[in-house]
Design a protein around this motif. Structure first.
Motif, PDB file in Angstrom:
ATOM      1  N   SER A 259      15.431   0.929 -25.030  1.00 50.38           N
ATOM      2  CA  SER A 259      16.059   0.013 -26.059  1.00 50.38           C
ATOM      3  C   SER A 259      15.660  -1.381 -25.604  1.00 50.38           C
ATOM      4  CB  SER A 259      17.232  -0.150 -25.332  1.00 50.38           C
ATOM      5  OG  SER A 259      17.632  -0.645 -24.190  1.00 50.38           O
ATOM      6  N   LEU A 260      14.418  -1.555 -24.499  1.00 51.91           N
ATOM      7  CA  LEU A 260      13.250  -2.556 -24.876  1.00 51.91           C
ATOM      8  C   LEU A 260      12.321  -2.315 -25.490  1.00 51.91           C
ATOM      9  CD1 LEU A 260      14.070  -3.731 -20.634  1.00 51.91           C
ATOM     10  CD2 LEU A 260      15.594  -4.610 -23.146  1.00 51.91           C
ATOM     11  N   VAL A 261      11.824  -1.843 -25.739  1.00 57.61           N
ATOM     12  CA  VAL A 261      11.045  -1.124 -26.606  1.00 57.61           C
ATOM     13  C   VAL A 261      11.156   0.298 -27.361  1.00 57.61           C
ATOM     14  CG1 VAL A 261       8.858  -2.030 -24.786  1.00 57.61           C
ATOM     15  CG2 VAL A 261       9.980   0.644 -24.890  1.00 57.61           C
ATOM     16  N   PRO A 262      11.987  -0.167 -28.462  1.00 59.25           N
ATOM     17  CA  PRO A 262      12.494   0.955 -29.137  1.00 59.25           C
ATOM     18  C   PRO A 262      11.417   1.764 -29.908  1.00 59.25           C
ATOM     19  CG  PRO A 262      13.795  -1.037 -29.920  1.00 59.25           C
ATOM     20  CD  PRO A 262      12.545  -1.256 -28.359  1.00 59.25           C
ATOM     21  N   LYS A 263      10.801   0.840 -30.620  1.00 60.18           N
ATOM     22  CA  LYS A 263       9.414   1.260 -32.257  1.00 60.18           C
ATOM     23  C   LYS A 263       8.443   1.095 -31.524  1.00 60.18           C
ATOM     24  CE  LYS A 263      10.967  -1.871 -34.915  1.00 60.18           C
ATOM     25  NZ  LYS A 263      11.935  -2.997 -34.061  1.00 60.18           N
ATOM     26  N   PRO A 264       7.279   2.418 -32.250  1.00 64.83           N
ATOM     27  CA  PRO A 264       6.225   2.202 -31.929  1.00 64.83           C
ATOM     28  C   PRO A 264       5.788   1.190 -32.365  1.00 64.83           C
ATOM     29  CG  PRO A 264       6.830   4.203 -33.465  1.00 64.83           C
ATOM     30  CD  PRO A 264       8.041   3.225 -33.158  1.00 64.83           C
ATOM     31  N   GLY A 265       4.266   0.649 -31.373  1.00 65.74           N
ATOM     32  CA  GLY A 265       4.272  -0.579 -31.144  1.00 65.74           C
ATOM     33  C   GLY A 265       4.481  -1.734 -30.645  1.00 65.74           C
ATOM     34  N   ASP A 266       5.698  -1.131 -30.279  1.00 69.03           N
ATOM     35  CA  ASP A 266       6.241  -1.898 -29.782  1.00 69.03           C
ATOM     36  C   ASP A 266       5.930  -2.486 -28.244  1.00 69.03           C
ATOM     37  OD1 ASP A 266       8.382  -3.110 -31.178  1.00 69.03           O
ATOM     38  OD2 ASP A 266      10.102  -1.938 -30.621  1.00 69.03           O
ATOM     39  N   PHE A 267       5.926  -3.383 -26.808  1.00 70.26           N
ATOM     40  CA  PHE A 267       5.152  -3.119 -26.113  1.00 70.26           C
ATOM     41  C   PHE A 267       6.202  -4.613 -24.760  1.00 70.26           C
ATOM     42  CE2 PHE A 267       3.224  -7.065 -27.725  1.00 70.26           C
ATOM     43  CZ  PHE A 267       3.179  -8.283 -26.777  1.00 70.26           C
ATOM     44  N   ILE A 268       6.020  -4.062 -23.466  1.00 69.62           N
ATOM     45  CA  ILE A 268       6.900  -5.240 -22.767  1.00 69.62           C
ATOM     46  C   ILE A 268       6.105  -5.858 -21.659  1.00 69.62           C
ATOM     47  CG2 ILE A 268       8.809  -5.270 -23.436  1.00 69.62           C
ATOM     48  CD1 ILE A 268       9.459  -3.883 -21.092  1.00 69.62           C
ATOM     49  N   THR A 269       5.735  -6.313 -21.308  1.00 69.24           N
ATOM     50  CA  THR A 269       4.893  -7.209 -19.863  1.00 69.24           C
ATOM     51  C   THR A 269       5.823  -7.427 -18.914  1.00 69.24           C
ATOM     52  OG1 THR A 269       4.671  -9.478 -20.157  1.00 69.24           O
ATOM     53  CG2 THR A 269       2.592  -7.728 -21.455  1.00 69.24           C
ATOM     54  N   THR A 270       5.457  -6.427 -17.323  1.00 67.08           N
ATOM     55  CA  THR A 270       6.251  -6.497 -16.431  1.00 67.08           C
ATOM     56  C   THR A 270       5.747  -6.352 -15.429  1.00 67.08           C
ATOM     57  OG1 THR A 270       8.206  -5.384 -15.119  1.00 67.08           O
ATOM     58  CG2 THR A 270       7.300  -4.044 -16.291  1.00 67.08           C
ATOM     59  N   TYR A 271       6.325  -6.915 -14.420  1.00 66.64           N
ATOM     60  CA  TYR A 271       5.731  -6.422 -12.480  1.00 66.64           C
ATOM     61  C   TYR A 271       5.529  -4.960 -12.322  1.00 66.64           C
ATOM     62  CZ  TYR A 271       4.130 -11.356 -12.987  1.00 66.64           C
ATOM     63  OH  TYR A 271       4.005 -12.561 -13.419  1.00 66.64           O
ATOM     64  N   MET A 272       4.828  -4.390 -11.946  1.00 65.52           N
ATOM     65  CA  MET A 272       4.963  -3.253  -9.662  1.00 65.52           C
ATOM     66  C   MET A 272       4.848  -3.966  -9.335  1.00 65.52           C
ATOM     67  SD  MET A 272       3.469   0.183 -12.467  1.00 65.52           S
ATOM     68  CE  MET A 272       3.755   0.856 -11.739  1.00 65.52           C
ATOM     69  N   ALA A 273       4.979  -4.730  -8.028  1.00 69.46           N
ATOM     70  CA  ALA A 273       4.592  -5.725  -7.246  1.00 69.46           C
ATOM     71  C   ALA A 273       4.845  -6.635  -7.741  1.00 69.46           C
ATOM     72  CB  ALA A 273       4.346  -4.669  -6.689  1.00 69.46           C
ATOM     73  N   GLU A 274       2.826  -7.249  -7.536  1.00 69.31           N
ATOM     74  CA  GLU A 274       2.467  -8.640  -8.103  1.00 69.31           C
ATOM     75  C   GLU A 274       1.560  -7.679  -8.637  1.00 69.31           C
ATOM     76  OE1 GLU A 274       1.692 -11.761  -5.547  1.00 69.31           O
ATOM     77  OE2 GLU A 274       2.265 -10.385  -3.205  1.00 69.31           O
ATOM     78  N   ASP A 275       1.315  -6.875  -8.945  1.00 70.55           N
ATOM     79  CA  ASP A 275       0.306  -5.709 -10.082  1.00 70.55           C
ATOM     80  C   ASP A 275       1.047  -6.657 -11.783  1.00 70.55           C
ATOM     81  OD1 ASP A 275      -2.149  -4.817  -9.011  1.00 70.55           O
ATOM     82  OD2 ASP A 275      -0.837  -3.744  -8.123  1.00 70.55           O
ATOM     83  N   ARG A 276       0.826  -6.969 -12.558  1.00 64.80           N
ATOM     84  CA  ARG A 276       0.781  -6.958 -14.158  1.00 64.80           C
ATOM     85  C   ARG A 276       0.676  -6.051 -14.866  1.00 64.80           C
ATOM     86  NH1 ARG A 276      -1.556 -11.190 -11.169  1.00 64.80           N
ATOM     87  NH2 ARG A 276      -0.853 -13.367 -11.274  1.00 64.80           N
ATOM     88  N   VAL A 277       1.610  -5.742 -15.971  1.00 61.63           N
ATOM     89  CA  VAL A 277       1.700  -4.292 -16.146  1.00 61.63           C
ATOM     90  C   VAL A 277       2.162  -4.225 -17.372  1.00 61.63           C
ATOM     91  CG1 VAL A 277       1.560  -2.718 -14.201  1.00 61.63           C
ATOM     92  CG2 VAL A 277       3.759  -3.278 -15.928  1.00 61.63           C
TER      93      VAL A 277
ATOM     94  N   GLU B  25       0.821  -0.995   0.244  1.00 64.23           N
ATOM     95  CA  GLU B  25      -0.253   0.081  -0.009  1.00 64.23           C
ATOM     96  C   GLU B  25       1.623   1.448   0.067  1.00 64.23           C
ATOM     97  OE1 GLU B  25      -3.409   0.584  -0.601  1.00 64.23           O
ATOM     98  OE2 GLU B  25      -3.927  -1.331   0.198  1.00 64.23           O
ATOM     99  N   ARG B  26       1.695   1.082   0.899  1.00 62.91           N
ATOM    100  CA  ARG B  26       2.589   2.686   0.994  1.00 62.91           C
ATOM    101  C   ARG B  26       3.731   2.808   0.887  1.00 62.91           C
ATOM    102  NH1 ARG B  26       0.830   5.158   6.803  1.00 62.91           N
ATOM    103  NH2 ARG B  26      -1.407   5.094   6.662  1.00 62.91           N
ATOM    104  N   ILE B  27       4.780   1.638  -0.173  1.00 62.40           N
ATOM    105  CA  ILE B  27       5.492   1.831  -0.961  1.00 62.40           C
ATOM    106  C   ILE B  27       5.645   1.206  -1.951  1.00 62.40           C
ATOM    107  CG2 ILE B  27       8.301   0.964  -1.013  1.00 62.40           C
ATOM    108  CD1 ILE B  27       7.995   0.311   1.603  1.00 62.40           C
ATOM    109  N   PHE B  28       4.771   0.497  -2.539  1.00 61.62           N
ATOM    110  CA  PHE B  28       4.673   0.324  -3.571  1.00 61.62           C
ATOM    111  C   PHE B  28       3.644   0.378  -4.360  1.00 61.62           C
ATOM    112  CE2 PHE B  28       7.707  -3.779  -1.893  1.00 61.62           C
ATOM    113  CZ  PHE B  28       8.303  -4.131  -3.280  1.00 61.62           C
ATOM    114  N   SER B  29       2.335   1.346  -4.281  1.00 62.28           N
ATOM    115  CA  SER B  29       1.413   1.828  -4.478  1.00 62.28           C
ATOM    116  C   SER B  29       1.971   3.016  -4.545  1.00 62.28           C
ATOM    117  CB  SER B  29       0.449   1.849  -3.947  1.00 62.28           C
ATOM    118  OG  SER B  29       0.194   0.494  -3.567  1.00 62.28           O
ATOM    119  N   ARG B  30       3.255   3.778  -4.079  1.00 57.53           N
ATOM    120  CA  ARG B  30       3.101   5.849  -3.935  1.00 57.53           C
ATOM    121  C   ARG B  30       4.864   5.809  -4.662  1.00 57.53           C
ATOM    122  NH1 ARG B  30       1.103   6.885   1.657  1.00 57.53           N
ATOM    123  NH2 ARG B  30       3.142   6.218   2.785  1.00 57.53           N
TER     124      ARG B  30
END
Ligand code: UNU
Ligand code: FES
Ligand code: FE
Length: 446
Positions: free
Chosen positions: A45-63, A31-36
């Motif tokens: 460099s991981l998403v160089p071109k329009p349309g490029d995406f990666i999926t990752t996590y912010m704590a346990e939330d998938r983004v 609540e207080r660290i990972f949400s803020r």
């Protein structure tokens, strides 16, 4: 739990063992660290071109992090606004749209809901698609490194990094073009609390000669003298330790940038060729940093070793487990062979099965899991090393500790950890901005 204020003492020099174990501490961290806080998402460099995406996590939330047609970046929660399914299951790619597996709702590159199967027949014009886009996340970049944040009240990324920018510029913004990340990341799980590796990377110079004794002896070079804490080790001359306002920090070993690399020719040559430009742009104090080795953490859960160039995100999975993501940080404009050799050496030493990585893993699990004992758990941990041998420095921003082997940046990390855990909002944290470094008592050390 009875409030959080006794978890870390005022000096930051001791912590309750519950910070590694308790489920309610972990929920408060979410609540207080990972949400803020600003959390590391990746690099341009991981998403160089329009349309490029990666999926990752912010704590346990998938983004999902997605490069827009205009070159900007957007990030959003990777969970369908219909019935909650995960939308994108790929680690990375290029896509014009994201289609949910469950009922087929279609989301655009910007996260907006663009199409719904049989919309007219099923919803009779009742569905307001404009209100059903994927939940957006703030995105800002610093020198190509991409961060995300959930809190609209959080300071800008640059303010959040604060004094650390002065240091990061040395390596992320050199005249030769700075650094970039090489992916995809190695992924592994480790049975430890997320703060154990973070605190280790922010400032555990103490363990290097002991935990890594065999590896350092095998590698030889600048750090071989640390192996087994040899009596002739030049303790006070090894380097420095630094901590910043928001808990970021690092330890510096002088002249040891490439010490962990076994085959160092290409990278040694690269640093020799580029250090003059660094001196010109940033001055001799930062040239010193450029040719040194850094063990670093960016609060809360991103760490890297500059020189060794491993780059970690410690994604929490409950209080007792993490998913380790390991990228390599390479000079953007080095030649291909130098980049490859840096990546090879970084993975050999700090990849999932790396020689030094596996030295550390056992300690990290043990430091976490010992606290399953009810009596053990009631004890405290100590990080008091060098506590009167640190203070504000005439040149280097933040608080500077006298030796690479000290716990200055532990104290900085845990002081901010306690502060943000106690703070109702960012305004309360900002109210301490002018006084935070007064907590370091030895004002005239340097
Ligand atoms: O293990 C580490 N965190 C480390 C290794 C730090 C500095 C040099 C080598
Ligand atoms: Fe440091 Fe045991 S000696 S954890
Ligand atoms: Fe280590």
């Amino acid at each position: 739990m009875n409030g959080s204020s006794a978890l870390v003492d005022n000096a930051g020099a001791s912590q309750s063992r519950r910070v590694f174990w308790d489920q309610d501490v972990y929920q408060l961290e979410l609540e207080r660290i990972f949400s803020r806080c600003w959390l590391m998402l990746g690099h341009d460099s991981l998403v160089p071109k329009p349309g490029d995406f990666i999926t990752t996590y912010m704590a346990e939330d998938r983004v999902i992090l997605s490069r827009q047609p205009d070159g900007s970046l957007k990030a959003f929660i990777n969970s369908c606004t219909h019935r909650g399914n995960q939308i994108c299951h790929a680690d990375s790619g290029s896509a014009k749209a994201f289609v949910c597996n469950y009922h087929g709702w279609v989301f655009g590159q910007d996260g907006s809901l663009v199409d719904v199967p049989m919309e007219e027949r099923c919803y009779h014009s009742d569905l307001d698609k404009s209100k059903l886009g994927l939940a957006p996340i703030r995105v800002e970049t610093y020198k190509g490194f991409i961060f995300g944040c959930h809190d609209p009240e959080a300071p800008s990324l640059e303010d959040y990094l604060g004094d650390f920018c002065w240091y990061l510029d040395t390596i992320w913004d050199g005249p030769d073009g700075g650094l970039e990340l090489v992916g995809p990341p190695l992924k592994s799980t480790l049975a430890c609390n997320w703060k154990v590796p973070t605190e280790n990377f922010v400032g555990d110079g103490y363990h290097v000669g002991w935990t890594h004794a065999a590896a350092l002896q095998m590698i030889g070079g600048e750090l071989a003298g640390l192996s087994g804490n040899r009596a002739d080790m030049p303790f006070d001359d090894l380097g420095l330790q630094f901590t910043m306002r928001h808990g970021h920090g690092f330890g510096l070993i002088d002249n040891a940038a490439t010490a962990i690399h076994v085959k160092r020719d290409g990278y040694v040559k690269y640093l020799e060729q580029t250090r003059g430009g660094i001196r010109e742009k940033f001055g001799p104090e930062r040239e010193r940093l450029y040719v040194g080795h850094w063990n670093t953490s960016i609060f809360p859960n991103c760490s890297f070793l500059y020189g060794t160039n491993t780059f970690k995100i410690w994604h929490p999975r409950g209080p007792h487990e993490i998913e380790v993501w390991t990228y390599t940080m390479v000079p953007k404009n080095a030649d291909t062979e130098t980049k490859r050799s840096i990546q090879r050496e970084a993975i050999r030493s700090f990849g999932t099965a790396g020689t030094l990585e596996s030295d550390d893993g056992e300690n990290m699990s043990s430091a976490t899991y010992n606290n399953n004992g009810i009596i053990t758990r009631k004890g405290r941990m100590n990080s008091s090393m060098g506590k009167d041998r640190e203070g504000p420095h005439p040149v280097y921003p933040g608080i500077v500790g006298v030796s690479f082997i000290g716990e200055t940046s532990y104290r900085g990390f845990y002081r901010f950890w306690q502060e943000i855990l106690d703070a109702p909002d960012w305004a309360a944290i900002r109210a301490n901005d002018d006084t935070w470094d007064a907590m370091w008592t030895n004002r005239n050390f340097w």
